[in-house]
Scaffold this motif. Structure first.
Motif, PDB file in Angstrom:
ATOM      1  N   THR A 107       0.844  -1.204   0.000  1.00  0.00           N
ATOM      2  CA  THR A 107       0.000   0.000   0.000  1.00  0.00           C
ATOM      3  C   THR A 107       0.876   1.250   0.000  1.00  0.00           C
ATOM      4  O   THR A 107       0.634   2.191  -0.749  1.00  0.00           O
ATOM      5  CB  THR A 107      -0.913   0.020   1.241  1.00  0.00           C
ATOM      6  OG1 THR A 107      -1.444  -1.285   1.436  1.00  0.00           O
ATOM      7  CG2 THR A 107      -2.041   1.005   1.073  1.00  0.00           C
ATOM      8  N   PHE A 111       1.055   4.203  -2.731  1.00  0.00           N
ATOM      9  CA  PHE A 111       0.830   5.607  -2.353  1.00  0.00           C
ATOM     10  C   PHE A 111       2.059   6.459  -2.630  1.00  0.00           C
ATOM     11  O   PHE A 111       1.946   7.600  -3.050  1.00  0.00           O
ATOM     12  CB  PHE A 111       0.474   5.704  -0.869  1.00  0.00           C
ATOM     13  CG  PHE A 111      -0.989   5.620  -0.601  1.00  0.00           C
ATOM     14  CD1 PHE A 111      -1.826   6.681  -0.906  1.00  0.00           C
ATOM     15  CD2 PHE A 111      -1.542   4.477  -0.056  1.00  0.00           C
ATOM     16  CE1 PHE A 111      -3.185   6.614  -0.674  1.00  0.00           C
ATOM     17  CE2 PHE A 111      -2.898   4.396   0.187  1.00  0.00           C
ATOM     18  CZ  PHE A 111      -3.722   5.461  -0.119  1.00  0.00           C
ATOM     19  N   LYS A 166      -5.964  10.365  -4.106  1.00  0.00           N
ATOM     20  CA  LYS A 166      -5.021   9.829  -3.126  1.00  0.00           C
ATOM     21  C   LYS A 166      -5.312  10.338  -1.716  1.00  0.00           C
ATOM     22  O   LYS A 166      -5.301   9.580  -0.744  1.00  0.00           O
ATOM     23  CB  LYS A 166      -3.598  10.223  -3.543  1.00  0.00           C
ATOM     24  CG  LYS A 166      -2.510   9.490  -2.797  1.00  0.00           C
ATOM     25  CD  LYS A 166      -1.151  10.087  -3.119  1.00  0.00           C
ATOM     26  CE  LYS A 166      -0.441   9.295  -4.186  1.00  0.00           C
ATOM     27  NZ  LYS A 166       0.955   9.720  -4.356  1.00  0.00           N
ATOM     28  N   MET A 197      -6.192   8.144   1.595  1.00  0.00           N
ATOM     29  CA  MET A 197      -5.347   8.213   2.778  1.00  0.00           C
ATOM     30  C   MET A 197      -6.204   8.551   3.993  1.00  0.00           C
ATOM     31  O   MET A 197      -6.034   7.965   5.066  1.00  0.00           O
ATOM     32  CB  MET A 197      -4.263   9.283   2.563  1.00  0.00           C
ATOM     33  CG  MET A 197      -3.115   9.232   3.543  1.00  0.00           C
ATOM     34  SD  MET A 197      -2.330   7.617   3.654  1.00  0.00           S
ATOM     35  CE  MET A 197      -0.684   7.956   3.059  1.00  0.00           C
ATOM     36  N   SER A 240       4.862   4.873   3.003  1.00  0.00           N
ATOM     37  CA  SER A 240       4.655   5.639   1.768  1.00  0.00           C
ATOM     38  C   SER A 240       5.634   6.808   1.728  1.00  0.00           C
ATOM     39  O   SER A 240       6.148   7.151   0.659  1.00  0.00           O
ATOM     40  CB  SER A 240       3.206   6.104   1.615  1.00  0.00           C
ATOM     41  OG  SER A 240       2.852   6.983   2.639  1.00  0.00           O
TER      42      SER A 240
END
Lengths: 278, 358
Positions: A95, A99, A107, A111, A162
């Protein structure tokens, strides 16, 4: 006016003292409760009225370890934390990669949805988790408790990873392949060393989150899955404040160890080491 | 044997054509610059050569070998990135040794070649430093040494100096040029900075909107730009449009008349009467006189105009001068500064005028 000015001037001259006083108060606010517990756990017949306990003892620790079966509870806590870290990392790596490295429409919204379990009051969230887990017979299983923890651990992992993957410069990888490294070699010698610190810090964060998690555990534990925070809470109800304090101190030790790890982690090359030989 | 040959190279991203059927040959041991504004396809071309992008059409030959389908790790080229792209977790030594270790070079040989390469870029003694402990210029030199230490068949440089400050940039131009000449390594240098291109290239290839516009030595490109784009992109140029009305075949001169009756004499052997042309004039090729000279210089263009404004550049003053309906830029010394609206007289040598057929 002159009086106020003189007063301000005096304050300014004493600013150093003021700052230290403020810092001391602040430190006391944070550390005093901790100090109280520490003293309580090693003192006998101390109720806070005297400055120091009249008599020092390690009996409470013996009690805590014998009566409440600390080894068993620590084992539970570590198994659950281990499972939660494993699952959160397995979710977090792909993930976080998506991201951090791809342009995904919406996005920010995604999130926000991932962070949602951390936003709503834990007790409300835990209530919903408990209702579902009862139906699925996940209550009182290590896996079940860990799964509940993943709801709050995974957002951390995704967030940290991320950021890690976003910081991984594509050209650094390209430089390796132009230099003669196959995709596998690039992965082993460049990608892994560069993302390892991020993965480790994500694991440390999720570990402490799971290790200290109380609300979600309270709603999903059973007699076989009592964890340290929950047991401490129960001991409080039993009325043995000294034993509860001793348990709290024991609870702190692994957290301190982890904190120590994080400190070292700040210097990544010490953790990772250079690339020696192919 | 050519160092590198691109045949009909094309690369598209979605609907945009980044590189459009590019044919280019780079001689063995030569340094060629791909020059153009951003978005002209120069970096895309370089990435195709390195193997980081696969072209949609066309072939790439390195020496005699066709490398179009080879992955980057099997092309044996060196690449220097704009942002250096050093491996931050490795020391300078390890950064250089990595490529050699992958090639299974013996340890002692690696040590010798790494210290040789570091000496080449004047960074001996920096082996144990990490990239973050180095300045931008030092990092760039490490990147250069890393590209060279594997003894590549071809050296590719992607705007390697654009992150450095002006003074260092100028120094590094010469350093790269000298290294390239000493090693005799075939090189492709990508930049949007014309000064850089003029200083360090054997030949320059000008790209515009994915197409090759002109290839030539720096002097050729500067003095005989093939079209209006090149003339405008390299150096400062003023443009005047007109039609050839007369020609003097014996002397090789033609006379261009603009629509407002201005006549300019220029050298051309190939253009014929009736041809519409763009006249390109460099500011340094215009002589300015504040008063009408008593004797007009023979065989030269003589014009009069009016100063619009001047910009003081330190070494010269950059004037914009209205001549008829055209605006010409001229550079003059800083001795006597002309004022706006002042009348001024200009001479331009016919040899210095470039004609571009429309």
């Amino acid at each position: 006016m002159t009086l106020i000015r003189q007063y301000l001037k005096a304050l300014w001259r004493g600013r150093r003292l003021l700052i230290y006083t403020f810092l001391l108060c602040f430190a006391l606010l944070i550390y005093l409760p901790f100090l109280m517990i520490a003293l309580k756990s090693i003192g006998r017949g101390w109720f806070g009225r005297l400055w120091l306990p009249p008599e020092l003892t390690l009996d409470w620790y013996k009690w805590a370890i014998e009566v409440t079966n600390i080894p068993e509870i620590t084992k539970n806590t570590l198994i659950i934390a281990g499972l939660a870290v494993g699952m959160a990392t397995l979710i977090g790596i792909p993930t976080g990669w998506a991201f951090g490295r791809y342009r995904i429409p919406g996005k920010e919204l995604l999130m926000a949805m991932i962070l949602l379990p951390r936003m709503i009051p834990p007790i409300a969230y835990a209530l919903g988790v408990a209702q579902i887990f009862y139906r699925l017979h996940l209550i009182n299983t290590h896996f079940g408790v860990a799964l509940a923890h993943v709801a709050v651990c995974a957002p951390y992992a995704i967030l940290v990873l991320s950021a890690t993957f976003e910081g991984l410069d594509e050209r650094v990888l390209e430089a390796a392949s132009v230099c003669g490294a196959s995709p596998l070699r690039t992965f082993l010698h460049v990608v892994v060393p560069l993302i390892l610190p991020g993965i480790l810090s994500s694991m440390i964060f999720t570990f402490t989150t799971s290790y200290n998690e109380f609300t979600l555990t309270l709603m999903t534990y059973g007699k076989d899955t009592v964890t340290l925070p929950v047991r401490t809470y129960i001991a409080m109800g039993e009325g043995y404040w000294e034993v509860t304090s001793a348990m709290s101190i024991l609870l702190v030790i692994p957290s301190l160890l982890v904190l120590f790890l994080i400190q070292r982690q700040v210097a990544p090359e010490k953790l990772v080491g250079g690339f020696k030989g192919v | 044997m050519p160092g590198l040959r691109l045949e009909n190279l094309s690369k598209r991203f979605g609907k945009t054509v980044a590189v459009d059927s590019l044919d280019l040959e780079i001689r063995d041991g030569e340094i060629m610059t791909l020059l153009g504004p951003s978005g002209c396809g120069k970096t895309t071309t370089l990435r195709c050569i390195a193997g980081l992008l696969t072209p949609d059409e066309g072939e790439i030959y390195l020496g005699d070998e066709r490398v179009t389908d080879l992955p980057p790790e099997r092309r044996g080229v060196g690449l220097v990135f704009q942002n250096y792209a050093l491996w931050p977790h490795m020391t300078v030594y390890d950064n250089l040794a990595f490529g050699l270790q992958l090639r299974r070079v013996a340890r002692a040989e690696i040590q010798r070649r790494v210290s040789e390469a570091l000496a080449m870029v004047r960074l001996s003694g920096f082996e144990e430093r990490y990239p973050r402990q180095l300045s931008g210029g030092q990092q760039q030199r490490v990147a250069l040494a890393r590209a060279l230490v594997i003894e590549p068949k071809l050296l590719l440089l992607d705007e390697p100096l654009s992150n450095l400050d002006a003074q260092l940039r100028e120094e590094m131009r010469f350093e790269i040029r000298e290294l390239q000449k000493n090693l005799g390594i075939t090189s492709v240098y990508v930049t949007h900075d014309q000064a850089e291109a003029l200083v360090l290239s054997d030949r320059i290839a000008i790209l515009h909107e994915g197409r090759l516009v002109q290839v030539g030595s720096p002097a050729e490109i500067y003095n005989r730009p093939g079209n209006r784009f090149v003339a405008g992109f390299i150096g400062l140029t003023s443009f005047v449009e007109g039609t050839i009305v007369r020609q003097d075949a014996a002397k090789g001169y033609v006379v261009v008349r603009t629509r407002d009756g201005l006549e300019l004499c220029a050298r051309s052997d190939v253009l014929q009467t009736g041809q519409e042309v763009t006249v390109a004039i460099r500011p340094e090729h215009i002589e300015l006189y504040p008063e009408e000279p008593a004797v007009r210089p023979a065989e030269t263009n003589f014009l009069s105009g009016r100063v619009l404004r001047g910009a003081y550049l330190g070494d010269v003053v950059d004037y914009r001068i209205q001549v008829g309906e055209w605006i010409l830029r001229a550079h003059a010394g800083t001795g006597a500064i002309l004022k706006p609206d002042q009348e001024v007289f200009l001479t331009i040598a016919p040899d210095r005028i470039t004609l571009i057929a429309v």
